[in-house]
Design a protein around this motif. Structure first.
Motif, mmCIF file in Angstrom:
data_model
loop_
_atom_site.group_PDB
_atom_site.id
_atom_site.type_symbol
_atom_site.label_atom_id
_atom_site.label_comp_id
_atom_site.label_asym_id
_atom_site.label_seq_id
_atom_site.Cartn_x
_atom_site.Cartn_y
_atom_site.Cartn_z
ATOM 1 N N ALA A 61 0.825 -1.166 -0.116
ATOM 2 C CA ALA A 61 -0.060 -0.157 -0.018
ATOM 3 C C ALA A 61 0.823 1.188 -0.030
ATOM 4 O O ALA A 61 0.482 2.407 -0.143
ATOM 5 N N GLY A 62 2.235 1.085 0.274
ATOM 6 C CA GLY A 62 3.039 2.221 0.392
ATOM 7 C C GLY A 62 3.414 2.824 1.709
ATOM 8 O O GLY A 62 3.054 2.078 2.720
ATOM 9 N N ALA A 63 4.143 3.614 1.694
ATOM 10 C CA ALA A 63 4.686 4.179 3.236
ATOM 11 C C ALA A 63 4.016 5.670 3.574
ATOM 12 O O ALA A 63 3.960 6.261 2.554
ATOM 13 N N SER A 64 3.881 5.711 4.840
ATOM 14 C CA SER A 64 3.476 6.931 5.132
ATOM 15 C C SER A 64 3.831 7.413 6.398
ATOM 16 O O SER A 64 4.440 6.624 7.374
ATOM 17 N N GLY A 65 4.435 8.683 6.646
ATOM 18 C CA GLY A 65 5.138 9.072 7.508
ATOM 19 C C GLY A 65 4.182 9.318 8.686
ATOM 20 O O GLY A 65 3.047 9.677 8.532
ATOM 21 N N MET A 66 4.257 9.253 10.131
ATOM 22 C CA MET A 66 3.912 9.235 11.353
ATOM 23 C C MET A 66 3.703 10.805 11.572
ATOM 24 O O MET A 66 4.677 11.274 11.742
ATOM 25 N N LEU A 67 2.631 11.142 12.121
ATOM 26 C CA LEU A 67 2.471 12.714 12.488
ATOM 27 C C LEU A 67 3.683 13.133 13.409
ATOM 28 O O LEU A 67 3.943 12.479 14.631
ATOM 29 N N MET A 68 4.127 14.161 13.053
ATOM 30 C CA MET A 68 5.266 14.574 14.136
ATOM 31 C C MET A 68 6.511 13.902 14.349
ATOM 32 O O MET A 68 7.001 13.769 15.421
ATOM 33 N N ASP A 69 6.604 12.829 13.632
ATOM 34 C CA ASP A 69 7.773 11.762 13.695
ATOM 35 C C ASP A 69 8.684 11.514 12.697
ATOM 36 O O ASP A 69 9.854 11.346 13.123
ATOM 37 N N GLY A 70 7.961 11.348 11.597
ATOM 38 C CA GLY A 70 9.048 11.353 10.475
ATOM 39 C C GLY A 70 9.266 9.608 10.012
ATOM 40 O O GLY A 70 9.629 9.554 8.624
ATOM 41 N N SER A 437 2.904 19.704 -5.389
ATOM 42 C CA SER A 437 4.147 19.842 -4.736
ATOM 43 C C SER A 437 4.137 20.638 -3.486
ATOM 44 O O SER A 437 4.502 20.428 -2.505
ATOM 45 N N GLU A 438 3.301 21.582 -3.411
ATOM 46 C CA GLU A 438 2.973 22.374 -2.298
ATOM 47 C C GLU A 438 1.890 21.685 -1.356
ATOM 48 O O GLU A 438 2.523 21.808 0.153
ATOM 49 N N PHE A 439 1.330 20.918 -1.709
ATOM 50 C CA PHE A 439 0.745 19.985 -0.781
ATOM 51 C C PHE A 439 1.364 18.855 -0.186
ATOM 52 O O PHE A 439 1.341 18.484 1.237
ATOM 53 N N ALA A 440 2.247 18.497 -0.964
ATOM 54 C CA ALA A 440 3.353 17.573 -0.540
ATOM 55 C C ALA A 440 4.094 17.975 0.559
ATOM 56 O O ALA A 440 4.590 17.464 1.519
ATOM 57 N N ARG A 441 4.479 19.200 0.176
ATOM 58 C CA ARG A 441 5.186 20.108 1.394
ATOM 59 C C ARG A 441 4.805 20.203 2.601
ATOM 60 O O ARG A 441 5.130 19.839 3.867
ATOM 61 N N LEU A 442 3.251 20.370 2.549
ATOM 62 C CA LEU A 442 2.582 20.460 3.844
ATOM 63 C C LEU A 442 2.392 19.154 4.496
ATOM 64 O O LEU A 442 2.651 19.119 5.804
ATOM 65 N N ILE A 443 2.122 18.064 4.002
ATOM 66 C CA ILE A 443 2.362 16.584 4.373
ATOM 67 C C ILE A 443 3.691 16.411 5.151
ATOM 68 O O ILE A 443 3.935 15.900 6.290
ATOM 69 N N SER A 444 4.799 16.859 4.557
ATOM 70 C CA SER A 444 6.097 16.722 5.070
ATOM 71 C C SER A 444 6.525 17.370 6.471
ATOM 72 O O SER A 444 7.027 17.025 7.267
ATOM 73 N N LEU A 445 5.761 18.855 6.259
ATOM 74 C CA LEU A 445 6.040 19.644 7.497
ATOM 75 C C LEU A 445 5.049 18.818 8.605
ATOM 76 O O LEU A 445 5.568 19.103 9.893
ATOM 77 N N CYS A 446 3.957 18.427 8.311
ATOM 78 C CA CYS A 446 3.044 17.824 9.334
ATOM 79 C C CYS A 446 3.540 16.375 9.908
ATOM 80 O O CYS A 446 3.332 15.867 10.936
ATOM 81 N N THR A 447 4.613 15.605 9.105
ATOM 82 C CA THR A 447 5.137 14.651 9.348
ATOM 83 C C THR A 447 6.473 14.364 9.804
ATOM 84 O O THR A 447 7.115 13.328 10.448
ATOM 85 N N ALA A 448 7.098 15.574 9.945
ATOM 86 C CA ALA A 448 8.494 15.377 10.161
ATOM 87 C C ALA A 448 8.672 15.543 11.948
ATOM 88 O O ALA A 448 7.693 15.699 12.323
ATOM 89 N N SER A 449 9.883 14.662 12.217
ATOM 90 C CA SER A 449 10.067 14.622 13.547
ATOM 91 C C SER A 449 10.123 16.191 14.250
ATOM 92 O O SER A 449 10.470 17.230 13.626
ATOM 93 N N THR A 450 9.892 16.127 15.527
ATOM 94 C CA THR A 450 9.948 17.247 16.457
ATOM 95 C C THR A 450 11.291 17.470 16.978
ATOM 96 O O THR A 450 11.853 16.477 17.158
#
Length: 450
Positions: A61-70, A437-450
């Motif tokens: 199904a693919g890979a998903s980043g966990m929120l605020m984790d990466g 591309s901008e929406f992908a950026r928003l997802i990356s900001l939401c899932t990057a580690s804290t």
């Protein structure tokens, strides 16, 4: 317009979304990610993310980043971890007629699925995500109303958000109308029928059930795409459900029913918090003058524990302690969620001197709104009683956009930093206008580690 929920889910387009609905979806995006940021600091969030890594590896199904984790897991795993993270701080959007919350399940689930779709070359833009999110909210709210009207027990939000996540998720995966019917049925059947009052009477990490409702809905969507059957969802298609679905496509329950929280605790405490804040200010009182507090409210609210909370779970499902914190500190915010605040002797003194009184009239009228009044008893014998109150943040007394922004930064800035928070706010507040591309950026900001 009379339409089936599955036709609505497949046929809804961006041009069908009224401005009022888009405003709600944008506010909920910003508000929910702010809660996710501070939620990521909790032990509950850390445990759920470790669990997702242990149980939900990346598959086809693919890979998903966990929120605020990466770190990346399956979409179901990211949905579970994200939902528990958001639900760990009781500050996310809600819906009073359903006695629960949709965004805490929809955002982690649908962002996880969008992330996995992008990882396989099928990136979404903001317009498409808005269509899917609108389907998720509207189906969740109507399924929730149906369930509360037709089921004897008071189930958690996870029970009915599983239906909304499944429906919206199946739409994202390009499922047919019939597959969407099956997705909703699978999500309903396998979603958690967890008892909300058990967690209120005995607060623990299980919370509002969305931590399992979100991945149940995600799993249902993928199963339906592969041919798994499960229709009908009784909360969408039974005869008893008809009264809650007859105006689908004409009226938007998401616009009519969504509320936002000013404080990070159970909504049932909020009218008392607003009342006591006004009483303290209007009468220029200091907490040292308070002898006792009397709170008259509806039945369910009187069952909230919390005169001396030991954990954040206890704090979330409390009235006495948050009210005492408001009396002592003039606020209930991030600082009041700390171990030090839970041991504050001034707050504990007033909390232990607070009485919750069941009021039959408030119980009767606390359906589409929640009601309470507060009496402050002073050491010199004076008594100050508030008028009956319902919470700020309801649709008829909304928080302003500026208040939503202030809350977002209060919750997120200390965790992810001001610059990242500002970028998330900027993009989430206009997410439906973003290209891929901008929406992908928003997802990356939401899932990057804290």
């Amino acid at each position: 317009m009379v339409t089936s929920f599955s036709d609505f889910a497949t046929g809804l387009s961006y041009s069908d979304l009224p401005d009022e609905l888009l405003h709600i979806l944008r506010r909920s995006f910003t508000d929910t990610i702010g809660v996710a940021a501070v939620g990521s600091t909790t032990q509950l969030s850390k445990i759920s993310r470790k669990g997702a890594l242990a149980m939900f590896g990346v598959g086809t199904a693919g890979a998903s980043g966990m929120l605020m984790d990466g770190r990346r897991v399956s979409p179901a795993g990211a949905a579970m971890a994200g939902a528990f993270t958001i639900d760990s701080i009781d500050a996310h959007d809600g819906v009073t007629p359903c006695k629960g919350h949709a965004g805490s399940a929809l955002f982690p689930a649908l962002l996880a699925m969008a992330d996995s779709e992008a990882s396989q070359g099928r990136a979404l833009d903001g317009r498409r995500f808005a269509e899917i999110l609108a389907v998720g909210y509207e189906v969740s709210y109507r399924a929730g109303r149906t369930q509360h009207a037709t089921c004897a027990d008071y189930h958690t939000s996870g029970a009915w958000t599983a239906v909304g996540v499944a429906t919206a998720g199946a739409r994202m995966l390009g499922c047919t109308t019939e597959q969407i019917r099956h997705a909703a049925g699978i999500g309903e059947y396998h979603g958690p029928r967890s008892q909300m009052m058990r967690c209120i009477d005995f607060p623990t990490n299980v919370r509002d059930g969305v931590g399992w409702g979100a991945p149940s809905g995600v799993t249902a969507a993928y199963l339906a795409r592969e041919g798994f059957t499960g229709a009908p969802a009784l909360t969408c298609e039974s005869n008893e459900a008809e009264e809650f679905w007859h105006d689908l496509g004409d009226a938007w329950r998401t616009v009519e029913d969504t509320h936002y929280k000013a404080y990070p605790c159970c909504r049932w405490a909020h009218p008392s918090l607003d009342a006591v804040a006004d009483l303290m200010s209007e009468n220029t009182l200091n907490h040292t003058e308070i002898e006792a507090v009397e709170i008259r409210t509806f039945h369910y609210a009187t069952r909230l524990a919390g005169h001396a909370p030991q954990t954040l779970d206890d704090f979330s499902y409390a009235i006495a302690f948050p009210v005492a914190a408001m009396i002592v500190r003039g606020q209930v915010g991030v600082e009041e969620l700390t171990e030090q605040s839970l041991r504050d002797p001034d707050i504990l003194r007033i909390s232990r001197a607070t009485q919750l009184i069941e009021d039959d009239q408030y119980t009767k009228i606390s359906t589409d709104k929640r009601w309470a009044d507060v009496t402050l008893v002073l050491k010199d014998g004076r008594r100050f009683r508030s008028p009956p109150r319902s919470p700020r943040g309801d649709p008829d007394s909304p928080l302003t956009d500026a208040e939503i922004s202030e809350k977002f930064h209060m919750l997120s800035d200390p965790v992810i930093g001001r610059d990242r928070a500002l970028e998330i706010e900027s993009l989430s507040s206009k997410f439906d206008t973003l290209g891929t591309s901008e929406f992908a950026r928003l997802i990356s900001l939401c899932t990057a580690s804290t």
